[in-house]
Design an enzyme around this catalytic site. Structure first.
Site, PDB file in Angstrom:
ATOM      1  N   THR A   1     -24.475   1.165 -17.054  1.00  9.59           N
ATOM      2  CA  THR A   1     -24.400   0.446 -18.324  1.00  9.59           C
ATOM      3  C   THR A   1     -23.119   0.762 -19.087  1.00  9.59           C
ATOM      4  O   THR A   1     -22.549  -0.110 -19.750  1.00  9.59           O
ATOM      5  CB  THR A   1     -25.631   0.810 -19.188  1.00  9.59           C
ATOM      6  OG1 THR A   1     -26.783   0.431 -18.453  1.00  9.59           O
ATOM      7  CG2 THR A   1     -25.629   0.107 -20.511  1.00  9.59           C
TER       8      THR A   1
ATOM      9  N   GLN B   1     -46.277  17.823  -9.957  1.00  8.87           N
ATOM     10  CA  GLN B   1     -46.029  16.564 -10.679  1.00  8.87           C
ATOM     11  C   GLN B   1     -45.782  16.817 -12.166  1.00  8.87           C
ATOM     12  O   GLN B   1     -45.343  15.921 -12.881  1.00  8.87           O
ATOM     13  CB  GLN B   1     -47.223  15.612 -10.513  1.00  8.87           C
ATOM     14  CG  GLN B   1     -47.372  15.110  -9.094  1.00  8.87           C
ATOM     15  CD  GLN B   1     -48.607  14.231  -8.875  1.00  8.87           C
ATOM     16  OE1 GLN B   1     -49.161  13.685  -9.833  1.00  8.87           O
ATOM     17  NE2 GLN B   1     -49.020  14.089  -7.640  1.00  8.87           N
TER      18      GLN B   1
HETATM   19  N1  ASP Z   1     -29.356   0.549 -14.581  1.00  9.62           N
HETATM   20  C1  ASP Z   1     -28.312   1.336 -15.190  1.00  9.62           C
HETATM   21  C2  ASP Z   1     -27.808   2.320 -14.161  1.00  9.62           C
HETATM   22  O1  ASP Z   1     -28.388   3.347 -13.955  1.00  9.62           O
HETATM   23  C3  ASP Z   1     -28.808   2.023 -16.400  1.00  9.62           C
HETATM   24  C4  ASP Z   1     -27.792   2.854 -17.117  1.00  9.62           C
HETATM   25  O2  ASP Z   1     -26.652   2.938 -16.797  1.00  9.62           O
HETATM   26  O3  ASP Z   1     -28.185   3.472 -18.111  1.00  9.62           O
HETATM   27  O4  ASP Z   1     -26.804   2.053 -13.526  1.00  9.62           O
END
Ligand code: ASP
Length: 348
Positions: free
Chosen positions: A17, A281
């Site tokens: 992200t 867990q």
């Molecule tokens: N789906 C993304 C990833 O892990 C989420 C993030 O970057 O926070 O690449």
């Protein structure tokens, strides 16, 4: 090391992200044009740190990260080791804890900071947490005391906390505080000042040359127990062709059903040479084999204790040990050993 005393950081950009911005016409999120990173983060210049950015193209969502990517990251760090004071890996949050764990095993004799960070909101969004995460990570990556790195470990920095990477778990899919280290205290906290907790940071006793150990073997799996699990499920997992090791995710302090078929299935797998590690867990606390009858049987069958290790760390540790060591006895011995602060071995 930097000339003219300017601190320096190598920034590896893998994706996630943090590397996204909205397309001005469609509004959809897509990876930013890497050459325009400075436009999104003009503050990078103001850090006074020499920053060299290296993109892993194509930038990927961290769901696609695999051991080849870990090897690539580790090799890039080794190739640039003498030229930078610290290393930052921008990475998607989803599998960041796996990658940080893997690199902690692969980079032996580390004397510099390797800090993973990312963000919950894309770098191109106004309220993004990317800026604070990256700028603080840079400050931490170059922090030195008496000429040595303040945190010579593979870490994750997120929101306001620096964690030991192989103790970390992603705990939240939407809050800015996305990670936790349930069984080990934070290494540093960033508020008005950055406070480092030196007593829990690992410092190398002698300065040895960085050694890369990047071979891996993926013939492992996770078997997560639940009430009512059937023999068909357990047996089909334990009979996967070429399977070498299993993370057995048990209940509470490491407990599993006492049913005869279950014990026999485990015993058969262990007799075939499959290594089984008991991982609770629960997020907090440790496996204590032998505390209850329900775990004594596992101990007798030859199951190894994972103590308080995270799932992310045991997965990475297994792949790494199976890749690096030929003999199953060596792998078992190392699985029971705390290699780089990934677990606490307590005698109950
Ligand atoms: N789906 C993304 C990833 O892990 C989420 C993030 O970057 O926070 O690449």
């Amino acid at each position: 090391m930097s000339k003219n005393n300017q601190n320096s950081v190598l920034l590896l950009f893998t994706g996630g992200t943090i590397s996204m911005a909205e397309d001005p016409t469609t509004g959809a999120l897509r990876p930013i044009d890497f050459d325009r990173l400075q436009e999104y983060l003009p503050e990078l210049k103001e850090t006074g740190v020499r920053i060299k950015s290296v993109p892993f193209l194509p930038l990927i969502d961290s769901s696609d990260i695999d051991p080849n990517a870990w090897e690539r990251m580790a090799k890039l760090i080794e190739e640039n080791y003498d030229d930078f004071d610290g290393f930052i890996i921008l990475h998607g949050t989803d599998t960041m804890a796996f990658s940080a764990s893997a690199l902690s095993f692969m980079l032996e004799n580390l004397t510099k900071s390797v800090i993973f960070t990312g963000s919950q909101l894309p770098i191109g969004r106004m309220r993004s947490d990317a800026k604070e995460n990256l700028l603080t990570a840079i400050e931490m990556a170059v922090a030195k005391e008496n000429g040595r790195a303040v945190v010579p470990e593979v870490c994750i920095f997120f929101e306001d906390t620096l964690f030991r990477g192989n103790r970390t778990t992603k705990k939240n899919a939407e809050h800015f505080s996305a990670f936790n280290s349930y069984n080990y205290p934070p290494l540093a906290k960033a508020g008005v000042h950055i406070k480092y907790f030196n007593s829990v940071i690992h410092y190398p006793v002698e300065k040895k040359k960085l050694r890369l150990k990047t071979k891996t073997d993926r013939n492992i799996t996770i078997l997560k127990l639940f009430p009512g699990i059937t023999q068909e499920v357990v047996d089909s997992i334990l009979n996967i062709p070429n399977l070498k090791a299993v993370v057995l995710e048990t209940f509470g302090a490491g407990n599993a059903p006492r049913k005869k078929w279950f014990q026999e299935s485990l015993k058969k797998a262990i007799d075939k040479g499959i290594i089984i590690v008991n991982k609770t867990q629960c997020h907090t606390g440790s496996v204590e084999m032998g505390l209850y009858e329900t775990s004594l049987n596992l101990l007798k069958a030859g199951v190894i204790s994972g103590h308080d290790i995270t799932t992310e760390a045991i997965v990475a540790k297994m792949m790494y040990l199976l890749g690096e060591y030929e003999s199953a006895d060596d792998v078992k011995k190392m699985l029971e050993t705390d290699l780089c602060g990934e677990m606490t071995i307590s005698s109950f």
